[in-house]
Design a protein around this motif. Structure first.
Motif, mmCIF file in Angstrom:
data_model
loop_
_atom_site.group_PDB
_atom_site.id
_atom_site.type_symbol
_atom_site.label_atom_id
_atom_site.label_comp_id
_atom_site.label_asym_id
_atom_site.label_seq_id
_atom_site.Cartn_x
_atom_site.Cartn_y
_atom_site.Cartn_z
ATOM 1 N N HIS A 1 8.030 4.229 -1.253
ATOM 2 C CA HIS A 1 8.730 2.957 -1.417
ATOM 3 C C HIS A 1 10.163 3.192 -1.896
ATOM 4 O O HIS A 1 11.110 2.573 -1.397
ATOM 5 C CB HIS A 1 7.964 2.092 -2.419
ATOM 6 N N TYR A 2 10.320 4.099 -2.853
ATOM 7 C CA TYR A 2 11.661 4.402 -3.356
ATOM 8 C C TYR A 2 12.510 5.042 -2.259
ATOM 9 O O TYR A 2 13.692 4.732 -2.109
ATOM 10 C CB TYR A 2 11.557 5.329 -4.566
ATOM 11 N N SER A 3 11.893 5.947 -1.481
ATOM 12 C CA SER A 3 12.626 6.611 -0.399
ATOM 13 C C SER A 3 13.083 5.596 0.641
ATOM 14 O O SER A 3 14.204 5.677 1.154
ATOM 15 C CB SER A 3 11.742 7.673 0.250
ATOM 16 N N ARG A 4 12.210 4.634 0.945
ATOM 17 C CA ARG A 4 12.583 3.622 1.926
ATOM 18 C C ARG A 4 13.743 2.772 1.421
ATOM 19 O O ARG A 4 14.694 2.493 2.156
ATOM 20 C CB ARG A 4 11.372 2.736 2.226
ATOM 21 N N ASN A 5 13.660 2.380 0.157
ATOM 22 C CA ASN A 5 14.757 1.599 -0.418
ATOM 23 C C ASN A 5 16.059 2.391 -0.422
ATOM 24 O O ASN A 5 17.140 1.855 -0.162
ATOM 25 C CB ASN A 5 14.410 1.177 -1.846
ATOM 26 N N LEU A 6 15.934 3.690 -0.714
ATOM 27 C CA LEU A 6 17.125 4.536 -0.746
ATOM 28 C C LEU A 6 17.752 4.645 0.638
ATOM 29 O O LEU A 6 18.975 4.578 0.785
ATOM 30 C CB LEU A 6 16.762 5.924 -1.273
ATOM 31 N N THR B 1 0.816 -1.219 0.000
ATOM 32 C CA THR B 1 0.000 0.000 0.000
ATOM 33 C C THR B 1 0.844 1.262 0.000
ATOM 34 O O THR B 1 0.313 2.358 -0.075
ATOM 35 C CB THR B 1 -0.922 0.014 1.241
ATOM 36 N N MET B 2 2.159 1.130 0.083
ATOM 37 C CA MET B 2 3.050 2.287 0.122
ATOM 38 C C MET B 2 3.105 2.945 -1.256
ATOM 39 O O MET B 2 3.100 2.273 -2.279
ATOM 40 C CB MET B 2 4.446 1.832 0.551
ATOM 41 N N SER B 3 3.128 4.277 -1.279
ATOM 42 C CA SER B 3 3.222 4.994 -2.543
ATOM 43 C C SER B 3 4.577 4.721 -3.189
ATOM 44 O O SER B 3 5.548 4.402 -2.496
ATOM 45 C CB SER B 3 3.061 6.495 -2.299
ATOM 46 N N PRO B 4 4.666 4.845 -4.523
ATOM 47 C CA PRO B 4 5.955 4.601 -5.196
ATOM 48 C C PRO B 4 7.077 5.478 -4.662
ATOM 49 O O PRO B 4 8.210 5.022 -4.500
ATOM 50 C CB PRO B 4 5.633 4.917 -6.661
ATOM 51 N N ASP C 1 18.644 9.916 -12.327
ATOM 52 C CA ASP C 1 17.273 9.636 -11.890
ATOM 53 C C ASP C 1 16.464 10.896 -11.598
ATOM 54 O O ASP C 1 15.235 10.871 -11.699
ATOM 55 C CB ASP C 1 17.285 8.762 -10.631
ATOM 56 N N PHE C 2 17.150 12.000 -11.227
ATOM 57 C CA PHE C 2 16.416 13.184 -10.803
ATOM 58 C C PHE C 2 16.792 14.437 -11.593
ATOM 59 O O PHE C 2 15.938 15.068 -12.207
ATOM 60 C CB PHE C 2 16.648 13.443 -9.304
#
Length: 220
Positions: A50-55, A44-47, A76-77
């Motif tokens: 989710h990306y921030s958590r992985n980072l 249910t986590m937003s993309p 990427d940014f």
């Protein structure tokens, strides 16, 4: 009623055997519940989250490889952001050009734009742009007196070596507006300039300020 009774001496052993099984079952159920909650949170986590958590999880390893981290950040940014801004800027310019083509400004707007250009900068490029705008205004409405007056004043008092151009503008405008005093005065000044009688032009310089305004340009 028919259950076999557990002998008194076996109750302790039975209790000791059951307790570890209950504890193991309870621990497994807790782990399963926590795993399900974690899986639900991930799904249910937003993309972006989710990306921030992985980072954040990868951050210690990434910091040990700083060049790779910077490259990832750029690709990427930064680069996509710059490309997006460039595309947006290009689309906006195209939209403005399309609007100007579909809904061209009238002579009053062109005259006002020319004065705005002159007030922003004092150089040959700004004067050239202003003259082009004034000529467009005249083409839009050949009876627009203010455009003739401003163009003639710009050519005579604010330009160098454009006396012939100012005389051409003034003479054409006088055919349409023979009684306009400002055009008549500018014609006298233009003739005096042609005859190297610049001291006589000073008296008429106020006309340039009248039609162009205090734009910081040096008159003759």
């Amino acid at each position: 009623r028919n259950h076999a009774a557990i002998p008194e001496e076996g109750k302790d052993e039975h209790h000791l055997a059951v307790e570890p099984a209950k504890k193991a079952s309870y621990i497994n159920s807790r782990r399963t519940g926590e795993s399900n909650k974690s899986h639900h949170a991930l799904t249910t986590m937003s993309p972006l989250a989710h990306y921030s958590r992985n980072l954040m999880e990868r951050l210690p390893d990434v910091m040990r490889h700083l060049p790779d981290f910077l490259w990832m950040l750029a690709t990427d940014f930064v680069i996509p952001l710059l490309l997006g801004l460039l595309a947006l800027s290009g689309a906006l310019k195209l939209l403005l050009v399309s609007i100007r083509i579909l809904f061209p400004p009238d002579e009053e707007a062109l005259h006002k734009e020319a004065l705005g250009v002159l007030k922003k900068a004092d150089n040959a490029a700004s004067r050239k742009e202003a003259k082009a705008l004034l000529k467009k205004a005249i083409k839009r409405d050949p009876m627009f007196l203010k455009a003739y007056q401003t163009l003639a004043a710009l050519q005579l008092y604010y330009e160098k070596d454009d006396v012939e151009g100012s005389l051409a503008t003034i003479d054409y405008a006088l055919q349409l507006f023979p009684n306009d005093k400002d055009l008549q005065q500018m014609r006298l000044d233009a003739k005096a300039t042609q005859q190297n009688m610049g001291h006589m032009v000073r008296a008429g310089n106020f006309i340039g300020a009248k039609h162009i305004g205090a734009i910081g340009l040096r008159v003759r």
